[in-house]
Write a protein that holds these residues in place. Structure first.
Motif, short mmCIF file in Angstrom:
data_model
loop_
_atom_site.label_atom_id
_atom_site.label_comp_id
_atom_site.label_asym_id
_atom_site.label_seq_id
_atom_site.Cartn_x
_atom_site.Cartn_y
_atom_site.Cartn_z
N MET A 165 75.56 67.70 -60.05
CA MET A 165 75.30 66.98 -61.29
C MET A 165 76.43 66.00 -61.59
O MET A 165 76.19 64.85 -61.99
N ALA A 166 77.67 66.44 -61.36
CA ALA A 166 78.82 65.56 -61.58
C ALA A 166 78.78 64.38 -60.61
O ALA A 166 79.07 63.23 -60.98
N PHE A 167 78.41 64.66 -59.36
CA PHE A 167 78.30 63.58 -58.36
C PHE A 167 77.22 62.59 -58.80
O PHE A 167 77.43 61.37 -58.72
N SER A 216 78.41 60.38 -61.46
CA SER A 216 79.36 59.39 -60.97
C SER A 216 78.67 58.23 -60.27
O SER A 216 79.25 57.14 -60.14
N ARG A 217 77.43 58.47 -59.84
CA ARG A 217 76.66 57.42 -59.16
C ARG A 217 75.63 56.78 -60.10
O ARG A 217 74.73 56.07 -59.64
N GLY A 218 75.72 57.06 -61.39
CA GLY A 218 74.88 56.36 -62.35
C GLY A 218 73.74 57.16 -62.96
O GLY A 218 72.93 56.60 -63.72
N ALA A 219 73.64 58.44 -62.68
CA ALA A 219 72.57 59.25 -63.26
C ALA A 219 72.79 59.43 -64.76
O ALA A 219 73.89 59.80 -65.19
N THR A 220 71.77 59.16 -65.53
CA THR A 220 71.82 59.37 -66.98
C THR A 220 70.84 60.44 -67.43
O THR A 220 70.98 60.98 -68.53
N GLU A 221 69.84 60.74 -66.60
CA GLU A 221 68.88 61.81 -66.88
C GLU A 221 68.66 62.58 -65.59
O GLU A 221 68.37 61.99 -64.55
N ILE A 222 68.80 63.89 -65.66
CA ILE A 222 68.66 64.71 -64.45
C ILE A 222 67.60 65.78 -64.65
O ILE A 222 67.61 66.50 -65.65
N VAL A 223 66.68 65.86 -63.71
CA VAL A 223 65.76 66.99 -63.60
C VAL A 223 66.32 67.91 -62.52
O VAL A 223 66.70 67.45 -61.44
#
Length: 379
Positions: A211-213, A216-223
């Motif tokens: 999740m942290a990675f 750092s690569r631009g994720a703003t919403e994670i499933v």
């Protein structure tokens, strides 16, 4: 004298149950190094493009499956069932990736279907996700139009990230970048200090690292999507991670919702008394049990029980499970769906086996994810 004999018999039975509990506990948390070829090959007709197998609960299922054979020295993709009798089942051979299928005598069926992102004909990146234990290999598959929406795929116990490739196309079509991770003790990521599974109680930290990675690569919403034990892992990550505010939803395929159900089911399948299964839970959950299992720390099964903890969930959940799973009973999934109908969308299967829901009914599985993603509240 009769009374003394009875006491002795009970003592021996209790000792035997204790020993079996220890053996079972150690087996549960010890990563397996090799899977057995559990289906006999009756015949192969390369010219006709067919293979005939011994009937088993997996070999008779319709759908497309991986087939490893000859002690993992070969791999093929098998398709529809063409003929089935009580003595044999004939399937179509879709392709042979490597090995001499005509010479195969035994093999095993699996739900992978794809061996790597190259099978999907999409751009991908081989990368390493920094974790507390070291760098863990992962595949990053960007969406056609990359943005801030990511899905992190977490595979189950005893398998690797190839298991999760089946979900890439449907998420990619919905605009999600996919990160397919490895985690401690899975044979790809660095081992933990004790070399034992934590059944989700420790592996969630590797999901958090992913999740942290992603952030750092631009994720703003994670499933977060978890398969089998991966379901236990993502539920822990979604509720314990310092980055949990990035998570907008959870998808679970054949998940472990409550380990007590799973251990009891596995014990019953092996013909063991109930006291052996409950004893194994005690061994795994006590600090002294580490002397038997090799664990560095006991497992908190209460923290892993999301039937009891259902009220703590506050994210949309898509839950898919088959009643004939064969490994992880659907009872926990059904109980969670009943307790939290406000957030859980439950897609039950009756004939699909463990983590083979996509293989058995690809259209329903994909449509369920597409619809669920479309209904996610906007961040």
């Amino acid at each position: 004298m009769t009374g003394l004999i009875g006491v002795a018999v009970l003592a021996v039975a209790a000792l035997a149950a204790s020993v079996l509990s220890g053996v079972m506990a150690r087996r549960i948390v010890t990563p397996s190094t090799k899977r057995a070829d559990d289906v006999r090959v009756e015949s192969v007709d390369i010219a006709a493009g067919t293979i005939t197998l011994q009937p088993t609960p997996d070999s008779v299922l319709q759908g497309d499956y991986s087939f490893w054979f000859s002690g993992d020295r070969g791999h093929a993709h098998l398709g529809e069932v063409l003929r089935s009798t009580p003595d044999a089942v004939t399937r179509r051979i879709l392709r042979v990736d490597y090995g001499d299928l005509a010479a195969a005598r035994r093999g095993r069926l699996g739900g992978y279907s794809f061996l790597g992102p190259w099978d999907l004909a999409v751009d991908y990146e081989d990368l390493l996700v920094p974790t507390r234990g070291g760098d863990a290999p992962a595949w990053l598959i960007p969406a056609a139009m990359p943005g801030g929406r990511w899905v992190i795929q977490v595979h189950g116990r005893g398998v690797r990230r190839q298991e999760t490739l089946r979900a890439v196309p449907v998420f990619r079509d919905a605009g999600f970048t996919s990160l397919l991770i490895s985690y401690r003790n899975d044979g790809e990521a660095p081992e933990s200090a004790d070399g034992r599974y934590g059944l989700g109680d420790t592996e969630w930290q590797d999901a958090e690292a992913a999740m942290a990675f992603a952030a750092s690569r631009g994720a703003t919403e994670i499933v977060l999507m978890g398969w089998s034990m991966g379901g236990a892992i993502v539920l822990q990550a979604a509720t314990r991670s310092r980055l949990r505010e990035l998570v907008v939803g959870i998808v679970l395929d054949s998940p472990v919702i409550d380990w007590a159900d799973v251990v009891a089911y596995q014990g019953e399948s092996l013909g063991l008394p109930g006291m052996v299964s409950s004893g194994a839970m005690q061994v795994l959950g006590r600090r002294w049990g580490g002397r038997i299992t090799g664990q560095g720390a006991p497992i908190d099964f209460g923290r892993l029980d999301f039937v009891s903890r259902a009220g703590e969930l506050d994210l949309p959940v898509l839950l898919m499970h088959s009643d004939d799973d064969g490994y992880v009973p659907a009872t926990g999934s059904r109980a969670l769906a009943v307790r939290r109908p406000d957030i859980v969308t439950f897609l039950p299967f009756t004939v699909a086996r463990h983590t083979k829901l996509w293989n058995y009914d690809r259209e329903s599985w994909n449509q369920a994810i597409t619809n669920w993603l479309a209904a996610l509240p906007a961040r």
